[in-house]
Design an enzyme around this catalytic site. Structure first.
Site, mmCIF file in Angstrom:
data_model
loop_
_atom_site.group_PDB
_atom_site.id
_atom_site.type_symbol
_atom_site.label_atom_id
_atom_site.label_comp_id
_atom_site.label_asym_id
_atom_site.label_seq_id
_atom_site.Cartn_x
_atom_site.Cartn_y
_atom_site.Cartn_z
ATOM 1 N N HIS A 276 0.888 -0.993 0.051
ATOM 2 C CA HIS A 276 -0.101 0.015 0.045
ATOM 3 C C HIS A 276 0.889 1.228 -0.064
ATOM 4 O O HIS A 276 0.997 1.968 -1.079
ATOM 5 C CB HIS A 276 -0.992 -0.118 1.004
ATOM 6 C CG HIS A 276 -1.827 -1.133 1.296
ATOM 7 N ND1 HIS A 276 -2.708 -1.679 0.203
ATOM 8 C CD2 HIS A 276 -2.055 -2.153 2.195
ATOM 9 C CE1 HIS A 276 -3.249 -2.578 0.615
ATOM 10 N NE2 HIS A 276 -2.911 -3.060 1.844
ATOM 11 N N ASP A 327 -4.811 -8.473 -3.301
ATOM 12 C CA ASP A 327 -5.150 -8.175 -1.862
ATOM 13 C C ASP A 327 -6.584 -8.680 -1.226
ATOM 14 O O ASP A 327 -6.413 -9.966 -1.092
ATOM 15 C CB ASP A 327 -5.273 -6.495 -1.660
ATOM 16 C CG ASP A 327 -5.196 -6.325 -0.146
ATOM 17 O OD1 ASP A 327 -5.314 -7.247 0.787
ATOM 18 O OD2 ASP A 327 -5.273 -5.034 0.203
HETATM 19 ZN ZN ZN Z 1 -3.226 -7.082 2.754
#
Ligand code: ZN
Length: 458
Positions: A276, A327
């Site tokens: 991220h 994810d």
């Molecule tokens: Zn994650």
């Protein structure tokens, strides 16, 4: 002097292929023991050649929590006004009460099939579900990891297993919460998990084992210092700066922002992937690029969770590296992730073709970066070159979306204009696993997935 050509197990032929030095026509690829043994260009298709259409190198998915595939589409209702994650968390807790090894294996297998059908040939599985529903370690600590390995073996996807170390519920070593009972281990137990992960993956083709300290919230500085040594040269991944609340809590705890703290206190280098890293300052972003770490972007999940937008075009301008990951697996597809990544940059900066450069179109630049960053982050270099794993994705050149397209326009059309499901075939380590857009084991795996969901959610 002539060199005797290496014998090959099989040959694949494509009208067009993206090779490391660019697009080539009439390409024949010889495969021996799962690896590319030779590449010829400008040659006619021979009898017995597999393949056809446009060949692309397989790309690694740098970040997945496979079991979360089961929750996709069930978390879109609104909870209390001040809690954006209410529906997601409530469902997650229900899953954690009921999901056993069998169910997790079935869900992971379907997620891996969808990754292969979506153009990913390897997955870096950020695996943090270790304990039984009561929060007790299984007799084999790596019981659930063994199910991830089994799902990779069944589907053929390349596996980079990242056992996750998770010990606390917040910055400063806060005690874990009840909802985290299935994730928690101590350092001794974690070392055992990593060792078991290495043993379990020994039977897979070209598997890699790394480590993943979950986040700065879930590990203390002392634990963060201890975990990377267990990677033994494998990749090291960590979630960081995904949400503004995390940035605020980190500032309150340490006086530094999460990426700033990590860069100052951990030996971040090319082995590291910062997953991220959404909320970075310019100085943090430049330092991440300078250290040659990979930023693991998960554009669809980050959009779904409302995390924010990482300044990817600026990172690339600084010479930084990124890979893409699925994810939460709310939707699975390489083209879809790359499209969301570019569109997020366009929407935030009100410009077009922001990931393109002077030499390459947007699609080509996105693809090249995801291939390179994905290889670095997963510990296995990708690309259609002699010696590399024969991980090949083909697009159906006969589709209307690819009519009269050549070179980079093929990638641009795949990413921005073609319908979902435009991958025709996939070979993983030289073996065909997807044909006519469907994984060869899809029917069996999907049936088990349906049973697993009935058991967990029904
Ligand atoms: Zn994650």
């Amino acid at each position: 002097m002539t060199t005797k050509p290496q014998p090959v197990d099989r040959t694949l032929w494509f009208e067009t292929a993206l090779l490391p030095d660019g697009w080539a026509r009439d390409v024949r690829i010889g495969v021996a023991q799962g690896r590319i043994a030779r590449i010829e260009t400008g040659v006619a298709r021979a009898a017995g050649d597999e393949g056809g259409g446009v060949a692309l190198p397989g790309v690694a998915n740098v970040h997945s929590h496979a079991f979360q595939r089961a929750m996709a589409g069930l978390t879109e209702a609104r909870g209390p006004a001040d809690d954006d994650f209410w529906t997601w968390r409530a469902l997650m807790y229900r899953f954690l009460d009921r999901g056993g090894p069998e169910e997790i294996e079935a869900i992971a297998a379907l997620a891996f099939i969808e990754m292969l059908e979506g153009g990913f040939t390897r997955v870096a599985e950020f695996h943090y579900l270790h304990n039984d529903p009561a929060g007790v370690a299984y007799a084999d600590r790596a019981e659930i990891a063994s199910r991830i390995v089994a799902a990779a073996a069944e589907t053929g996807i390349g596996l980079t297993l990242l056992p996750v170390f998770y010990a606390h519920s917040g910055f400063g070593g806060q005690a874990p919460a009840h909802g985290q009972r299935r994730f928690i281990s101590d350092l001794d137990g974690f070392a055992e998990l990593v060792a078991r992960g290495k043993a379990l993956t020994g039977g897979l083709t070209d598997a890699v084992v790394g480590v993943a300290p979950h986040s700065l919230r879930a590990v203390t500085p002392e634990q963060l210092a201890a975990v990377p040594a267990l990677a033994g040269g494998g990749p090291i991944h960590i979630h960081v700066a995904e949400q503004t609340r995390e940035v605020e809590h980190c500032l309150a705890w340490s006086g530094a922002r999460p990426v700033e703290w990590l860069l100052a206190n951990a030996p971040v280098d090319p082995r590291w992937s910062l997953i991220h890293a959404t909320h970075v300052t310019e100085a943090e972003r430049r330092e991440v690029a300078r250290r040659e770490a990979v930023v693991g972007l998960c554009p669809i999940t980050e959009a779904n969770l409302g995390d924010g937008i990482f300044p990817a075009a600026h990172l690339v301008a600084d010479g930084g590296r990124f890979g893409v990951g699925t994810d939460s697996n709310v939707q699975i597809g390489l083209a879809e992730e790359l499209r969301m990544l570019e569109y997020s940059q366009r929407l935030s900066r009100r410009g077009r073709a922001l990931m393109a450069d002077a030499q390459r179109s947007t699609g080509r630049a996105l693809f090249d970066s995801a291939l390179r960053g994905g290889g670095q982050a997963s510990g296995v270099e990708g690309g259609l070159s002699v010696g590399r794993s024969a991980d090949i994705v083909s697009l159906d050149a006969g589709r209307a979306a690819f009519a009269d397209r050549v070179g980079d326009a093929i990638l641009d059309s795949w990413i921005f204009a073609a319908p979902t499901g435009s991958v025709a075939s996939v070979w993983r380590a030289g073996r065909q696993v997807v044909k006519d857009g469907r994984h060869l084991a899809r029917d069996a795996v999907e049936a088990r997935y349906r049973q697993a969901l009935a058991a967990v959610l029904g």
